[in-house]
Design a protein around this motif. Structure first.
Motif, PDB file in Angstrom:
ATOM      1  N   ARG A 158       3.945  -5.190  -4.607  1.00 41.98           N
ATOM      2  CA  ARG A 158       2.719  -5.817  -5.106  1.00 41.98           C
ATOM      3  C   ARG A 158       2.893  -7.325  -5.055  1.00 41.98           C
ATOM      4  O   ARG A 158       3.899  -7.845  -5.522  1.00 41.98           O
ATOM      5  N   THR A 159       1.901  -7.992  -4.500  1.00 41.47           N
ATOM      6  CA  THR A 159       1.920  -9.442  -4.409  1.00 41.47           C
ATOM      7  C   THR A 159       0.593  -9.961  -4.945  1.00 41.47           C
ATOM      8  O   THR A 159      -0.469  -9.501  -4.525  1.00 41.47           O
ATOM      9  N   GLU A 160       0.678 -10.919  -5.859  1.00 41.85           N
ATOM     10  CA  GLU A 160      -0.518 -11.488  -6.470  1.00 41.85           C
ATOM     11  C   GLU A 160      -0.553 -12.990  -6.228  1.00 41.85           C
ATOM     12  O   GLU A 160       0.433 -13.687  -6.455  1.00 41.85           O
ATOM     13  N   VAL A 161      -1.689 -13.465  -5.757  1.00 41.51           N
ATOM     14  CA  VAL A 161      -1.931 -14.894  -5.558  1.00 41.51           C
ATOM     15  C   VAL A 161      -3.345 -15.182  -6.028  1.00 41.51           C
ATOM     16  O   VAL A 161      -4.293 -14.521  -5.589  1.00 41.51           O
ATOM     17  N   ASP A 162      -3.435 -16.179  -6.901  1.00 48.73           N
ATOM     18  CA  ASP A 162      -4.724 -16.522  -7.508  1.00 48.73           C
ATOM     19  C   ASP A 162      -5.332 -15.258  -8.118  1.00 48.73           C
ATOM     20  O   ASP A 162      -4.728 -14.627  -8.938  1.00 48.73           O
ATOM     21  N   SER A 163      -6.499 -14.886  -7.684  1.00 53.26           N
ATOM     22  CA  SER A 163      -7.146 -13.709  -8.265  1.00 53.26           C
ATOM     23  C   SER A 163      -7.021 -12.471  -7.369  1.00 53.26           C
ATOM     24  O   SER A 163      -7.662 -11.462  -7.620  1.00 53.26           O
ATOM     25  N   HIS A 177      -7.397  -6.298  -3.525  1.00 54.99           N
ATOM     26  CA  HIS A 177      -8.591  -6.414  -4.353  1.00 54.99           C
ATOM     27  C   HIS A 177      -8.540  -7.664  -5.219  1.00 54.99           C
ATOM     28  O   HIS A 177      -7.479  -8.208  -5.486  1.00 54.99           O
ATOM     29  N   ASN A 178      -9.725  -8.079  -5.612  1.00 54.28           N
ATOM     30  CA  ASN A 178      -9.884  -9.247  -6.472  1.00 54.28           C
ATOM     31  C   ASN A 178      -9.773  -8.785  -7.915  1.00 54.28           C
ATOM     32  O   ASN A 178     -10.531  -7.917  -8.361  1.00 54.28           O
ATOM     33  N   LEU A 179      -8.835  -9.369  -8.655  1.00 55.98           N
ATOM     34  CA  LEU A 179      -8.572  -8.928 -10.026  1.00 55.98           C
ATOM     35  C   LEU A 179      -9.694  -9.294 -10.993  1.00 55.98           C
ATOM     36  O   LEU A 179      -9.959  -8.552 -11.933  1.00 55.98           O
ATOM     37  N   PHE A 180     -10.334 -10.414 -10.767  1.00 54.41           N
ATOM     38  CA  PHE A 180     -11.365 -10.861 -11.697  1.00 54.41           C
ATOM     39  C   PHE A 180     -12.729 -10.257 -11.407  1.00 54.41           C
ATOM     40  O   PHE A 180     -13.504 -10.002 -12.317  1.00 54.41           O
ATOM     41  N   ALA A 181     -13.013 -10.011 -10.154  1.00 58.76           N
ATOM     42  CA  ALA A 181     -14.318  -9.463  -9.785  1.00 58.76           C
ATOM     43  C   ALA A 181     -14.281  -7.944  -9.655  1.00 58.76           C
ATOM     44  O   ALA A 181     -15.309  -7.333  -9.407  1.00 58.76           O
ATOM     45  N   ARG A 237     -13.272  -6.237  -7.303  1.00 56.09           N
ATOM     46  CA  ARG A 237     -13.839  -5.979  -5.979  1.00 56.09           C
ATOM     47  C   ARG A 237     -12.715  -5.663  -5.007  1.00 56.09           C
ATOM     48  O   ARG A 237     -11.777  -6.433  -4.845  1.00 56.09           O
ATOM     49  N   ALA A 238     -12.801  -4.501  -4.362  1.00 56.97           N
ATOM     50  CA  ALA A 238     -11.795  -4.110  -3.373  1.00 56.97           C
ATOM     51  C   ALA A 238     -12.186  -4.663  -2.007  1.00 56.97           C
ATOM     52  O   ALA A 238     -13.316  -4.492  -1.561  1.00 56.97           O
ATOM     53  N   LEU A 239     -11.248  -5.334  -1.380  1.00 54.55           N
ATOM     54  CA  LEU A 239     -11.455  -5.820  -0.023  1.00 54.55           C
ATOM     55  C   LEU A 239     -11.086  -4.717   0.969  1.00 54.55           C
ATOM     56  O   LEU A 239     -11.763  -4.518   1.974  1.00 54.55           O
ATOM     57  N   ILE A 240     -10.009  -4.009   0.639  1.00 55.28           N
ATOM     58  CA  ILE A 240      -9.555  -2.901   1.484  1.00 55.28           C
ATOM     59  C   ILE A 240      -8.783  -1.916   0.606  1.00 55.28           C
ATOM     60  O   ILE A 240      -8.090  -2.311  -0.322  1.00 55.28           O
ATOM     61  N   SER A 241      -8.941  -0.645   0.912  1.00 54.77           N
ATOM     62  CA  SER A 241      -8.176   0.404   0.254  1.00 54.77           C
ATOM     63  C   SER A 241      -8.024   1.536   1.264  1.00 54.77           C
ATOM     64  O   SER A 241      -9.006   2.146   1.670  1.00 54.77           O
ATOM     65  N   VAL A 242      -6.783   1.767   1.680  1.00 54.90           N
ATOM     66  CA  VAL A 242      -6.508   2.744   2.723  1.00 54.90           C
ATOM     67  C   VAL A 242      -5.755   3.923   2.111  1.00 54.90           C
ATOM     68  O   VAL A 242      -4.654   3.741   1.592  1.00 54.90           O
ATOM     69  N   PRO A 243      -6.325   5.130   2.150  1.00 55.86           N
ATOM     70  CA  PRO A 243      -5.655   6.274   1.539  1.00 55.86           C
ATOM     71  C   PRO A 243      -4.404   6.731   2.289  1.00 55.86           C
ATOM     72  O   PRO A 243      -3.489   7.273   1.701  1.00 55.86           O
ATOM     73  N   ASN A 244      -4.359   6.509   3.599  1.00 59.80           N
ATOM     74  CA  ASN A 244      -3.219   6.943   4.410  1.00 59.80           C
ATOM     75  C   ASN A 244      -2.418   5.709   4.837  1.00 59.80           C
ATOM     76  O   ASN A 244      -2.862   4.963   5.715  1.00 59.80           O
ATOM     77  N   PRO A 245      -1.243   5.478   4.243  1.00 56.12           N
ATOM     78  CA  PRO A 245      -0.444   4.286   4.583  1.00 56.12           C
ATOM     79  C   PRO A 245      -0.108   4.159   6.068  1.00 56.12           C
ATOM     80  O   PRO A 245       0.028   3.059   6.576  1.00 56.12           O
ATOM     81  N   ASP A 246      -0.003   5.285   6.771  1.00 51.77           N
ATOM     82  CA  ASP A 246       0.297   5.226   8.207  1.00 51.77           C
ATOM     83  C   ASP A 246      -0.848   4.602   9.011  1.00 51.77           C
ATOM     84  O   ASP A 246      -0.627   4.082  10.098  1.00 51.77           O
ATOM     85  N   LEU A 265      -7.636 -15.808   3.072  1.00 52.08           N
ATOM     86  CA  LEU A 265      -6.610 -15.336   2.147  1.00 52.08           C
ATOM     87  C   LEU A 265      -5.209 -15.680   2.646  1.00 52.08           C
ATOM     88  O   LEU A 265      -4.233 -14.992   2.345  1.00 52.08           O
ATOM     89  N   SER A 266      -5.097 -16.772   3.383  1.00 49.72           N
ATOM     90  CA  SER A 266      -3.807 -17.129   3.993  1.00 49.72           C
ATOM     91  C   SER A 266      -2.700 -17.323   2.959  1.00 49.72           C
ATOM     92  O   SER A 266      -1.537 -17.010   3.231  1.00 49.72           O
ATOM     93  N   GLN A 267      -3.032 -17.803   1.762  1.00 49.26           N
ATOM     94  CA  GLN A 267      -1.998 -17.954   0.724  1.00 49.26           C
ATOM     95  C   GLN A 267      -1.423 -16.602   0.318  1.00 49.26           C
ATOM     96  O   GLN A 267      -0.216 -16.474   0.086  1.00 49.26           O
ATOM     97  N   LEU A 268      -2.263 -15.595   0.243  1.00 54.52           N
ATOM     98  CA  LEU A 268      -1.799 -14.240  -0.082  1.00 54.52           C
ATOM     99  C   LEU A 268      -0.911 -13.700   1.039  1.00 54.52           C
ATOM    100  O   LEU A 268       0.165 -13.168   0.792  1.00 54.52           O
ATOM    101  N   TRP A 269      -1.348 -13.869   2.289  1.00 55.44           N
ATOM    102  CA  TRP A 269      -0.565 -13.377   3.427  1.00 55.44           C
ATOM    103  C   TRP A 269       0.778 -14.110   3.512  1.00 55.44           C
ATOM    104  O   TRP A 269       1.802 -13.488   3.802  1.00 55.44           O
ATOM    105  N   ASP A 270       0.766 -15.415   3.236  1.00 52.22           N
ATOM    106  CA  ASP A 270       2.021 -16.175   3.243  1.00 52.22           C
ATOM    107  C   ASP A 270       2.974 -15.682   2.153  1.00 52.22           C
ATOM    108  O   ASP A 270       4.184 -15.591   2.369  1.00 52.22           O
ATOM    109  N   ALA A 271       2.431 -15.367   0.982  1.00 49.35           N
ATOM    110  CA  ALA A 271       3.266 -14.873  -0.121  1.00 49.35           C
ATOM    111  C   ALA A 271       3.878 -13.517   0.224  1.00 49.35           C
ATOM    112  O   ALA A 271       5.053 -13.259  -0.070  1.00 49.35           O
ATOM    113  N   ILE A 272       3.112 -12.656   0.859  1.00 45.30           N
ATOM    114  CA  ILE A 272       3.634 -11.351   1.282  1.00 45.30           C
ATOM    115  C   ILE A 272       4.752 -11.553   2.299  1.00 45.30           C
ATOM    116  O   ILE A 272       5.817 -10.945   2.195  1.00 45.30           O
ATOM    117  N   ARG A 273       4.512 -12.416   3.265  1.00 43.44           N
ATOM    118  CA  ARG A 273       5.538 -12.683   4.280  1.00 43.44           C
ATOM    119  C   ARG A 273       6.808 -13.234   3.631  1.00 43.44           C
ATOM    120  O   ARG A 273       7.913 -12.824   3.966  1.00 43.44           O
TER     121      ARG A 273
END
Length: 84
Positions: A5-10, A28-32, A34-43, A58-66
């Motif tokens: 799990r990686t959290e950046v801003d909201s 997903h956005n924690l404050f709103a 609102r899900a941006l994406i939710s995939v039931p099958n990880p593959d 969302l480049s800050q989020l992607w950078d944090a994950i990387r």
């Protein structure tokens, strides 16, 4: 595959490693609530590169994950080589 799990801003991303490839399971956005994406099958989940291309604002989020990926990768390497 372990879940991360990686959290950046909201924004919260849930992701997994799949043979050194980062698969984005949920974003997903924690404050709103609102899900941006939710995939039931990880593959079938998109990888980090696809998400970065599709949602560049969302480049800050992607950078944090990387960053978390590389931190875990190097820590695991150090443990396997007996340097820690």
């Amino acid at each position: 595959m372990s879940e991360h799990r990686t959290e950046v801003d909201s924004w919260l991303a849930i992701w997994r490693l799949d043979h050194h490839q980062i698969r984005i399971i949920q974003v997903h956005n924690l404050f709103a609530s609102r899900a941006l994406i939710s995939v039931p099958n990880p593959d079938a989940a998109p990888d980090l590169v696809q998400m970065r291309e599709q949602f560049p604002k969302l480049s800050q989020l992607w950078d944090a994950i990387r960053h978390e990926y590389w931190t875990e990768f190097f820590t695991a390497q150090e443990h396997s080589q007996g340097t820690i």
